[in-house]
Design a protein around this motif. Structure first.
Motif, PDB file in Angstrom:
ATOM      1  N   ASP A   1      48.789 -28.124  55.714  1.00 53.10           N
ATOM      2  CA  ASP A   1      47.881 -27.102  56.254  1.00 53.10           C
ATOM      3  C   ASP A   1      46.516 -27.700  56.537  1.00 53.10           C
ATOM      4  O   ASP A   1      45.899 -27.418  57.566  1.00 53.10           O
ATOM      5  CB  ASP A   1      47.728 -25.928  55.279  1.00 53.10           C
TER       6      ASP A   1
ATOM      7  N   ARG B   1      46.773 -29.845  59.628  1.00 50.36           N
ATOM      8  CA  ARG B   1      46.945 -29.008  60.817  1.00 50.36           C
ATOM      9  C   ARG B   1      45.619 -28.351  61.194  1.00 50.36           C
ATOM     10  O   ARG B   1      45.221 -28.338  62.355  1.00 50.36           O
ATOM     11  CB  ARG B   1      48.020 -27.953  60.553  1.00 50.36           C
TER      12      ARG B   1
ATOM     13  N   ARG C   1      43.262 -30.889  62.701  1.00 51.32           N
ATOM     14  CA  ARG C   1      43.623 -31.220  64.082  1.00 51.32           C
ATOM     15  C   ARG C   1      43.161 -30.107  65.023  1.00 51.32           C
ATOM     16  O   ARG C   1      42.656 -30.377  66.109  1.00 51.32           O
ATOM     17  CB  ARG C   1      45.134 -31.422  64.177  1.00 51.32           C
TER      18      ARG C   1
END
Length: 58
Positions: free
Chosen positions: A47, A50, A53
């Motif tokens: 998480d 992610r 990003r």
């Protein structure tokens, strides 16, 4: 298998039927807690990566 890369095969001795692992309920619970803790850490890391990003894409 002879048709695969590296070829050849070998016979291995099968484990004895009487060679089993005995685990107590307490040991199972400890292992379950450790697995859960490890999985939770991996999910949190995924998480985090992610979200990082996504933030970088903005």
């Amino acid at each position: 298998m002879e048709g695969t890369l590296g070829g050849g095969y070998e016979f291995v001795e099968a484990p004895d039927v009487d060679d089993y692992v005995s685990v107590t309920p307490d040991e199972l619970m400890i292992n379950r807690k450790l697995l859960h803790k490890d999985l939770q850490a991996k999910l949190e890391k995924a998480d985090f990566l992610r979200n990082r990003r996504i933030d970088n894409d903005r």
